[in-house]
Design a protein around this motif. Structure first.
Motif, PDB file in Angstrom:
ATOM      1  N   CYS A 269       0.806  -1.230   0.000  1.00 60.43           N
ATOM      2  CA  CYS A 269       0.000   0.000   0.000  1.00 60.43           C
ATOM      3  C   CYS A 269       0.832   1.270   0.000  1.00 60.43           C
ATOM      4  O   CYS A 269       0.297   2.358  -0.170  1.00 60.43           O
ATOM      5  CB  CYS A 269      -0.948   0.005   1.197  1.00 60.43           C
ATOM      6  N   SER A 270       2.139   1.190   0.187  1.00 64.57           N
ATOM      7  CA  SER A 270       2.956   2.401   0.263  1.00 64.57           C
ATOM      8  C   SER A 270       4.251   2.229  -0.520  1.00 64.57           C
ATOM      9  O   SER A 270       5.290   1.872   0.030  1.00 64.57           O
ATOM     10  CB  SER A 270       3.274   2.755   1.724  1.00 64.57           C
ATOM     11  N   VAL A 271       4.198   2.512  -1.810  1.00 64.35           N
ATOM     12  CA  VAL A 271       5.416   2.438  -2.607  1.00 64.35           C
ATOM     13  C   VAL A 271       6.413   3.513  -2.178  1.00 64.35           C
ATOM     14  O   VAL A 271       7.626   3.370  -2.351  1.00 64.35           O
ATOM     15  CB  VAL A 271       5.080   2.565  -4.112  1.00 64.35           C
ATOM     16  N   GLU A 272       5.900   4.610  -1.582  1.00 62.58           N
ATOM     17  CA  GLU A 272       6.800   5.651  -1.090  1.00 62.58           C
ATOM     18  C   GLU A 272       7.763   5.109  -0.041  1.00 62.58           C
ATOM     19  O   GLU A 272       8.929   5.520   0.017  1.00 62.58           O
ATOM     20  CB  GLU A 272       6.000   6.826  -0.493  1.00 62.58           C
ATOM     21  N   ALA A 273       7.290   4.179   0.793  1.00 61.86           N
ATOM     22  CA  ALA A 273       8.156   3.603   1.821  1.00 61.86           C
ATOM     23  C   ALA A 273       9.306   2.821   1.191  1.00 61.86           C
ATOM     24  O   ALA A 273      10.427   2.830   1.693  1.00 61.86           O
ATOM     25  CB  ALA A 273       7.342   2.690   2.740  1.00 61.86           C
ATOM     26  N   VAL A 274       9.027   2.157   0.058  1.00 55.58           N
ATOM     27  CA  VAL A 274      10.078   1.423  -0.647  1.00 55.58           C
ATOM     28  C   VAL A 274      11.093   2.391  -1.237  1.00 55.58           C
ATOM     29  O   VAL A 274      12.314   2.189  -1.130  1.00 55.58           O
ATOM     30  CB  VAL A 274       9.473   0.547  -1.764  1.00 55.58           C
ATOM     31  N   LEU A 275      10.607   3.452  -1.857  1.00 54.29           N
ATOM     32  CA  LEU A 275      11.504   4.440  -2.468  1.00 54.29           C
ATOM     33  C   LEU A 275      12.347   5.145  -1.404  1.00 54.29           C
ATOM     34  O   LEU A 275      13.511   5.474  -1.641  1.00 54.29           O
ATOM     35  CB  LEU A 275      10.694   5.464  -3.266  1.00 54.29           C
ATOM     36  N   GLY A 289      -1.937  -1.321  -9.561  1.00 48.72           N
ATOM     37  CA  GLY A 289      -1.401  -1.190  -8.211  1.00 48.72           C
ATOM     38  C   GLY A 289      -0.164  -2.008  -7.925  1.00 48.72           C
ATOM     39  O   GLY A 289       0.308  -2.045  -6.789  1.00 48.72           O
ATOM     40  N   VAL A 290       0.363  -2.682  -8.961  1.00 45.86           N
ATOM     41  CA  VAL A 290       1.595  -3.463  -8.799  1.00 45.86           C
ATOM     42  C   VAL A 290       2.726  -2.712  -9.504  1.00 45.86           C
ATOM     43  O   VAL A 290       2.642  -2.437 -10.701  1.00 45.86           O
ATOM     44  CB  VAL A 290       1.459  -4.878  -9.385  1.00 45.86           C
ATOM     45  N   TYR A 291       3.784  -2.400  -8.746  1.00 48.96           N
ATOM     46  CA  TYR A 291       4.901  -1.610  -9.264  1.00 48.96           C
ATOM     47  C   TYR A 291       6.079  -2.526  -9.592  1.00 48.96           C
ATOM     48  O   TYR A 291       6.394  -3.444  -8.823  1.00 48.96           O
ATOM     49  CB  TYR A 291       5.357  -0.583  -8.235  1.00 48.96           C
ATOM     50  N   THR A 292       6.701  -2.261 -10.739  1.00 48.84           N
ATOM     51  CA  THR A 292       7.976  -2.906 -11.058  1.00 48.84           C
ATOM     52  C   THR A 292       9.077  -1.917 -10.744  1.00 48.84           C
ATOM     53  O   THR A 292       9.088  -0.794 -11.263  1.00 48.84           O
ATOM     54  CB  THR A 292       8.042  -3.316 -12.541  1.00 48.84           C
ATOM     55  N   TRP A 305      15.984  -8.004   3.381  1.00 53.31           N
ATOM     56  CA  TRP A 305      14.895  -7.025   3.390  1.00 53.31           C
ATOM     57  C   TRP A 305      13.777  -7.440   2.441  1.00 53.31           C
ATOM     58  O   TRP A 305      12.595  -7.366   2.792  1.00 53.31           O
ATOM     59  CB  TRP A 305      15.416  -5.640   2.996  1.00 53.31           C
ATOM     60  N   LEU A 306      14.151  -7.901   1.263  1.00 50.92           N
ATOM     61  CA  LEU A 306      13.146  -8.335   0.301  1.00 50.92           C
ATOM     62  C   LEU A 306      12.310  -9.484   0.866  1.00 50.92           C
ATOM     63  O   LEU A 306      11.086  -9.513   0.734  1.00 50.92           O
ATOM     64  CB  LEU A 306      13.812  -8.757  -1.007  1.00 50.92           C
ATOM     65  N   ARG A 307      12.980 -10.441   1.528  1.00 56.82           N
ATOM     66  CA  ARG A 307      12.243 -11.567   2.114  1.00 56.82           C
ATOM     67  C   ARG A 307      11.310 -11.098   3.229  1.00 56.82           C
ATOM     68  O   ARG A 307      10.238 -11.659   3.436  1.00 56.82           O
ATOM     69  CB  ARG A 307      13.218 -12.614   2.648  1.00 56.82           C
ATOM     70  N   SER A 308      11.732 -10.053   3.957  1.00 48.99           N
ATOM     71  CA  SER A 308      10.924  -9.569   5.078  1.00 48.99           C
ATOM     72  C   SER A 308       9.618  -8.920   4.631  1.00 48.99           C
ATOM     73  O   SER A 308       8.711  -8.732   5.442  1.00 48.99           O
ATOM     74  CB  SER A 308      11.729  -8.561   5.910  1.00 48.99           C
ATOM     75  N   GLN A 309       9.511  -8.595   3.349  1.00 51.22           N
ATOM     76  CA  GLN A 309       8.307  -7.945   2.849  1.00 51.22           C
ATOM     77  C   GLN A 309       7.199  -8.939   2.490  1.00 51.22           C
ATOM     78  O   GLN A 309       6.102  -8.547   2.105  1.00 51.22           O
ATOM     79  CB  GLN A 309       8.642  -7.087   1.619  1.00 51.22           C
ATOM     80  N   GLY A 310       7.506 -10.213   2.612  1.00 52.10           N
ATOM     81  CA  GLY A 310       6.494 -11.251   2.397  1.00 52.10           C
ATOM     82  C   GLY A 310       5.924 -11.251   0.992  1.00 52.10           C
ATOM     83  O   GLY A 310       6.634 -11.083   0.010  1.00 52.10           O
ATOM     84  N   GLU A 311       4.602 -11.399   0.919  1.00 54.11           N
ATOM     85  CA  GLU A 311       3.923 -11.523  -0.369  1.00 54.11           C
ATOM     86  C   GLU A 311       3.882 -10.210  -1.134  1.00 54.11           C
ATOM     87  O   GLU A 311       3.550 -10.193  -2.324  1.00 54.11           O
ATOM     88  CB  GLU A 311       2.496 -12.031  -0.167  1.00 54.11           C
ATOM     89  N   MET A 312       4.211  -9.110  -0.499  1.00 53.64           N
ATOM     90  CA  MET A 312       4.149  -7.816  -1.178  1.00 53.64           C
ATOM     91  C   MET A 312       5.250  -7.681  -2.238  1.00 53.64           C
ATOM     92  O   MET A 312       5.133  -6.867  -3.156  1.00 53.64           O
ATOM     93  CB  MET A 312       4.272  -6.659  -0.172  1.00 53.64           C
ATOM     94  N   VAL A 313       6.339  -8.452  -2.080  1.00 58.49           N
ATOM     95  CA  VAL A 313       7.494  -8.340  -2.988  1.00 58.49           C
ATOM     96  C   VAL A 313       7.764  -9.668  -3.671  1.00 58.49           C
ATOM     97  O   VAL A 313       7.772 -10.722  -3.025  1.00 58.49           O
ATOM     98  CB  VAL A 313       8.748  -7.877  -2.213  1.00 58.49           C
ATOM     99  N   LYS A 314       7.978  -9.593  -4.979  1.00 56.09           N
ATOM    100  CA  LYS A 314       8.398 -10.759  -5.743  1.00 56.09           C
ATOM    101  C   LYS A 314       9.624 -10.362  -6.567  1.00 56.09           C
ATOM    102  O   LYS A 314       9.571  -9.414  -7.359  1.00 56.09           O
ATOM    103  CB  LYS A 314       7.274 -11.254  -6.654  1.00 56.09           C
ATOM    104  N   VAL A 315      10.746 -11.069  -6.337  1.00 54.01           N
ATOM    105  CA  VAL A 315      12.000 -10.744  -7.007  1.00 54.01           C
ATOM    106  C   VAL A 315      11.954 -11.236  -8.473  1.00 54.01           C
ATOM    107  O   VAL A 315      11.610 -12.387  -8.743  1.00 54.01           O
ATOM    108  CB  VAL A 315      13.210 -11.377  -6.295  1.00 54.01           C
TER     109      VAL A 315
END
Length: 319
Positions: A269-275, A289-292, A305-315
């Motif tokens: 819900c917050s791509v700003e937090a990723v940036l 709503g899905v960002y690459t 960190w990527l693993r900690s984001q769970g289902e929200m992140v897919k490498v």
């Protein structure tokens, strides 16, 4: 009070009010308005200047009265704001407390000096009251190390490009190892200060996963048990000079290692937090709503960190 003194006070207050409200004071004009000679107005302006000088000690704001040749009159000019505002110093105190970077005694002493030295006296109690509860419940970190002087010495070594010998307690096995390093940066991240440095000893570097000398090793400053700044200096060619700001954007997790390029999708819900977490991150595209997103990051910390984001992140890829 004699009439003459009362007239002088009223005149000075009138001139002061005009200056504070941005008016230009023409000495000839106001002397006529007040029924005095221009020398009296000049003395009044000097009195206002003296008052502004003394007021700066309390407020931290240095104002003065200057003659503006273009306007043919006197006006108020703010030379500089010497002290932080109440809101600025409160924000800094809150950040310091939240960092938990120092022992309780160090933290309380620094906060006291900041407030006493930067806040106008009339507001000191108000600022102290606003952080009193957090000060009382402050919990220092487990290492309880005092290292401010150590950081200053390392900072001078960085600036002067001096080699440093350190005895460092490793996290994985608690062993203390000796290193001769080229210190290049001091950074802070999530409770700890870190030293970024290039290892000098080729035999030691052979034990590392990454052999390329362009990647610095990251040391927690509180784990540097002993150190010695050497007279010997190192040289980094201009073409290969170390850009601390660029490294800081790419080392977000304080793990040494190679520069990696990572691409992933984010559906939170917050791509700003990723940036904000990854300053080098770039949004390549967005659909439903899905960002690459792609980013450059040093070290292996990005994987955790990527693993900690769970289902929200897919490498998508990491190289």
């Amino acid at each position: 009070m004699k009439r003459q003194n009362k007239d002088k006070i009223e005149r000075i207050l009138g001139l002061y009010s005009k200056l504070m409200n941005g008016y230009i004071i023409n000495k000839a004009e106001v002397s006529v308005n007040y029924g005095v000679n221009e020398r009296s107005i000049q003395r009044d302006i000097e009195d206002i200047r003296n008052f502004l000088d003394s007021e700066s000690v309390e407020t931290g704001v240095m104002n003065t009265v200057i003659y503006d040749r273009a306007e043919k009159g006197y006006r108020l000019k703010q030379i500089y704001n010497r002290k932080l505002s109440n809101s600025e110093i409160l924000a800094i105190c809150k950040i310091l407390l939240d960092s938990r970077a120092f022992t309780k005694n160090e933290m309380m002493e620094m906060l006291s000096k900041l407030i006493d030295g930067c806040v106008p006296r009339v507001n000191i109690k108000a600022v102290k009251d606003l952080i009193k509860n957090e000060e009382f419940h402050y919990v220092e970190l487990q290492h309880r190390s005092v290292f401010i002087d150590k950081m200053w010495d390392l900072g001078k070594a960085i600036r002067g490009k001096h080699y440093v010998e350190i005895s460092y307690q490793r996290l994985k096995d608690k062993a203390v190892v000796k290193r001769k390093v080229k210190p290049v940066a001091l950074m802070f991240s999530e409770f700890y200060f870190y030293l970024a440095a290039f290892i000098e000893n080729e035999e030691v570097k052979a034990d590392f996963d990454i052999l390329n000398d362009s990647y610095p090793t990251i040391y927690r400053v509180d784990r540097v048990k002993k150190y010695k700044v050497l007279e010997e200096r190192f040289h980094i060619p201009y073409a290969n000079r170390f850009e601390e700001g660029e490294l800081r954007k790419r080392i977000q997790f304080m793990y040494g290692g190679k520069l990696q390029k990572v691409r992933f999708t984010y559906s939170g819900c917050s791509v700003e937090a990723v940036l904000d977490r990854l300053p080098t991150a770039v949004i390549e595209s967005e659909k439903d709503g899905v960002y690459t997103i792609s980013a450059e990051v040093f070290g292996k910390g990005i994987e955790m960190w990527l693993r900690s984001q769970g289902e929200m992140v897919k490498v998508i890829e990491m190289r």
